[in-house]
Write a protein that holds these residues in place. Sequence first.
Motif, PDB file in Angstrom:
ATOM      1  N   ILE A  26     -23.943  30.867  69.943  1.00  0.00           N
ATOM      2  CA  ILE A  26     -25.180  30.164  69.571  1.00  0.00           C
ATOM      3  C   ILE A  26     -24.931  29.506  68.214  1.00  0.00           C
ATOM      4  N   PRO A  27     -25.053  28.178  68.140  1.00  0.00           N
ATOM      5  CA  PRO A  27     -24.802  27.501  66.860  1.00  0.00           C
ATOM      6  C   PRO A  27     -25.723  28.026  65.755  1.00  0.00           C
ATOM      7  N   PHE A  28     -25.162  28.198  64.573  1.00  0.00           N
ATOM      8  CA  PHE A  28     -25.876  28.706  63.404  1.00  0.00           C
ATOM      9  C   PHE A  28     -26.157  27.520  62.490  1.00  0.00           C
ATOM     10  N   LEU A  29     -27.431  27.225  62.247  1.00  0.00           N
ATOM     11  CA  LEU A  29     -27.806  26.049  61.464  1.00  0.00           C
ATOM     12  C   LEU A  29     -28.219  26.435  60.047  1.00  0.00           C
ATOM     13  N   ILE A  30     -27.585  25.795  59.075  1.00  0.00           N
ATOM     14  CA  ILE A  30     -27.847  26.095  57.667  1.00  0.00           C
ATOM     15  C   ILE A  30     -28.401  24.859  56.969  1.00  0.00           C
ATOM     16  N   GLY A  31     -29.584  24.987  56.395  1.00  0.00           N
ATOM     17  CA  GLY A  31     -30.177  23.903  55.620  1.00  0.00           C
ATOM     18  C   GLY A  31     -29.618  23.909  54.206  1.00  0.00           C
ATOM     19  N   VAL A  32     -29.393  22.733  53.655  1.00  0.00           N
ATOM     20  CA  VAL A  32     -28.916  22.614  52.268  1.00  0.00           C
ATOM     21  C   VAL A  32     -29.842  21.648  51.534  1.00  0.00           C
ATOM     22  N   ASN A  33     -30.551  22.172  50.529  1.00  0.00           N
ATOM     23  CA  ASN A  33     -31.506  21.357  49.766  1.00  0.00           C
ATOM     24  C   ASN A  33     -31.039  21.234  48.328  1.00  0.00           C
ATOM     25  N   GLY A  34     -31.300  20.084  47.730  1.00  0.00           N
ATOM     26  CA  GLY A  34     -30.979  19.867  46.321  1.00  0.00           C
ATOM     27  C   GLY A  34     -31.222  18.415  45.992  1.00  0.00           C
ATOM     28  N   PRO A  35     -31.500  18.089  44.740  1.00  0.00           N
ATOM     29  CA  PRO A  35     -31.824  16.714  44.370  1.00  0.00           C
ATOM     30  C   PRO A  35     -30.682  15.735  44.653  1.00  0.00           C
ATOM     31  N   GLN A  36     -31.032  14.448  44.714  1.00  0.00           N
ATOM     32  CA  GLN A  36     -30.034  13.405  44.936  1.00  0.00           C
ATOM     33  C   GLN A  36     -28.938  13.490  43.878  1.00  0.00           C
ATOM     34  N   GLY A  37     -27.688  13.465  44.324  1.00  0.00           N
ATOM     35  CA  GLY A  37     -26.561  13.455  43.394  1.00  0.00           C
ATOM     36  C   GLY A  37     -26.117  14.826  42.912  1.00  0.00           C
ATOM     37  N   VAL A  38     -26.778  15.907  43.398  1.00  0.00           N
ATOM     38  CA  VAL A  38     -26.449  17.262  42.926  1.00  0.00           C
ATOM     39  C   VAL A  38     -25.114  17.748  43.506  1.00  0.00           C
ATOM     40  N   GLY A  39     -24.681  17.141  44.619  1.00  0.00           N
ATOM     41  CA  GLY A  39     -23.399  17.520  45.226  1.00  0.00           C
ATOM     42  C   GLY A  39     -23.523  18.209  46.569  1.00  0.00           C
ATOM     43  N   LYS A  40     -24.618  17.945  47.297  1.00  0.00           N
ATOM     44  CA  LYS A  40     -24.822  18.558  48.619  1.00  0.00           C
ATOM     45  C   LYS A  40     -23.707  18.155  49.586  1.00  0.00           C
ATOM     46  N   THR A  41     -23.395  16.854  49.601  1.00  0.00           N
ATOM     47  CA  THR A  41     -22.391  16.342  50.545  1.00  0.00           C
ATOM     48  C   THR A  41     -21.007  16.881  50.214  1.00  0.00           C
ATOM     49  N   THR A  42     -20.672  16.926  48.924  1.00  0.00           N
ATOM     50  CA  THR A  42     -19.359  17.448  48.497  1.00  0.00           C
ATOM     51  C   THR A  42     -19.231  18.911  48.912  1.00  0.00           C
ATOM     52  N   LEU A  43     -20.301  19.681  48.694  1.00  0.00           N
ATOM     53  CA  LEU A  43     -20.299  21.101  49.059  1.00  0.00           C
ATOM     54  C   LEU A  43     -20.149  21.273  50.571  1.00  0.00           C
ATOM     55  N   THR A  44     -20.972  20.567  51.338  1.00  0.00           N
ATOM     56  CA  THR A  44     -20.932  20.759  52.801  1.00  0.00           C
ATOM     57  C   THR A  44     -19.605  20.280  53.392  1.00  0.00           C
ATOM     58  N   ASN A  45     -19.040  19.193  52.842  1.00  0.00           N
ATOM     59  CA  ASN A  45     -17.731  18.725  53.323  1.00  0.00           C
ATOM     60  C   ASN A  45     -16.659  19.779  53.100  1.00  0.00           C
ATOM     61  N   TYR A  46     -16.715  20.416  51.931  1.00  0.00           N
ATOM     62  CA  TYR A  46     -15.759  21.481  51.597  1.00  0.00           C
ATOM     63  C   TYR A  46     -15.926  22.664  52.570  1.00  0.00           C
ATOM     64  N   LEU A  47     -17.177  23.064  52.787  1.00  0.00           N
ATOM     65  CA  LEU A  47     -17.446  24.216  53.660  1.00  0.00           C
ATOM     66  C   LEU A  47     -16.999  23.938  55.095  1.00  0.00           C
ATOM     67  N   VAL A  48     -17.276  22.719  55.577  1.00  0.00           N
ATOM     68  CA  VAL A  48     -16.874  22.339  56.939  1.00  0.00           C
ATOM     69  C   VAL A  48     -15.352  22.430  57.076  1.00  0.00           C
ATOM     70  N   GLU A  49     -14.656  21.895  56.088  1.00  0.00           N
ATOM     71  CA  GLU A  49     -13.184  21.906  56.088  1.00  0.00           C
ATOM     72  C   GLU A  49     -12.641  23.337  56.124  1.00  0.00           C
ATOM     73  N   GLN A  50     -13.204  24.201  55.262  1.00  0.00           N
ATOM     74  CA  GLN A  50     -12.756  25.599  55.181  1.00  0.00           C
ATOM     75  C   GLN A  50     -13.045  26.357  56.480  1.00  0.00           C
ATOM     76  N   LEU A  51     -14.224  26.119  57.047  1.00  0.00           N
ATOM     77  CA  LEU A  51     -14.601  26.811  58.288  1.00  0.00           C
ATOM     78  C   LEU A  51     -13.710  26.365  59.449  1.00  0.00           C
ATOM     79  N   GLN A  52     -13.359  25.078  59.463  1.00  0.00           N
ATOM     80  CA  GLN A  52     -12.471  24.577  60.522  1.00  0.00           C
ATOM     81  C   GLN A  52     -11.083  25.213  60.418  1.00  0.00           C
ATOM     82  N   GLN A  53     -10.648  25.458  59.181  1.00  0.00           N
ATOM     83  CA  GLN A  53      -9.356  26.127  58.982  1.00  0.00           C
ATOM     84  C   GLN A  53      -9.397  27.566  59.485  1.00  0.00           C
ATOM     85  N   LEU A  54     -10.609  28.132  59.559  1.00  0.00           N
ATOM     86  CA  LEU A  54     -10.786  29.492  60.086  1.00  0.00           C
ATOM     87  C   LEU A  54     -11.071  29.456  61.597  1.00  0.00           C
TER      88      LEU A  54
END
Length: 233
Positions: A26-54
């Motif tokens: 069952i897919p696990f959905l995680i919301g990520v909130n934070g102001p514009q420019g805080v680094g949400k995309t950078t964080l999620t891109n990093y997490l996606v990459e790390q999870l794919q390596q696992l």
Amino acid sequence: SHFMLRREFYQSVLKWILSLPRTPDIPFLIGVNGPQGVGKTTLTNYLVEQLQQLNLNALSISIDDFYLTRKQQQQLADGTDNPYLQQRGYPGTHDIELGQKILGQLVSQQTDFYLPRYNKSAFNGLGDRFDKKHHTLVTTKQDIVFIEGWMLGFQPVPATPNQHLQTINNELPKYKAWTQYLNAFIYLKPVKTDQFIQWRVEAEENMKKTGKEGLSKKAITAYAQLFLPAYQL
């Protein structure tokens, strides 16, 4: 050292995600909130990459990808004098049904469908949805999906200072159509509320450095300042 600290932070978030009890298949959905420019995309891109390596299937989608098309946004702006609805960004400028459909497809493990993507540099920085050839084809069932957005999870308040903000406030309950799917939530909190204005200006300037179209420094500053009332509320 700043980079090391950031990586340490990213690693601790990753560790937390991996510690959460997930139901197999069952897919696990995680919301990520934070102001514009805080680094949400950078964080999620990093997490996606790390999870794919696992060997976990992971992807990230932004609520920006659910913005109205340029044409729809123009029609909305022309039909109201509300300053918060004159451009993309605020509640009321998203295609709620599109977001619900896409999140529903991810949750029910459908494959062979496209994730819409939004092009912020279209129309000199006013933005538009990308053509389908730039959309992302989902070919596998997902284990973890990140949904990031500056106002994802915002709740209506009992009272707003003016009618224009009240209109925006009244839009918020509709977004339960998206948040109902979330299993966990990450909130990136800035030390100062107005810090994000500088971050958003920097993000736009960096986008322009890559040769893409974007708003002028003055226009993007005015655009970012328009969001302060929402953060304060």
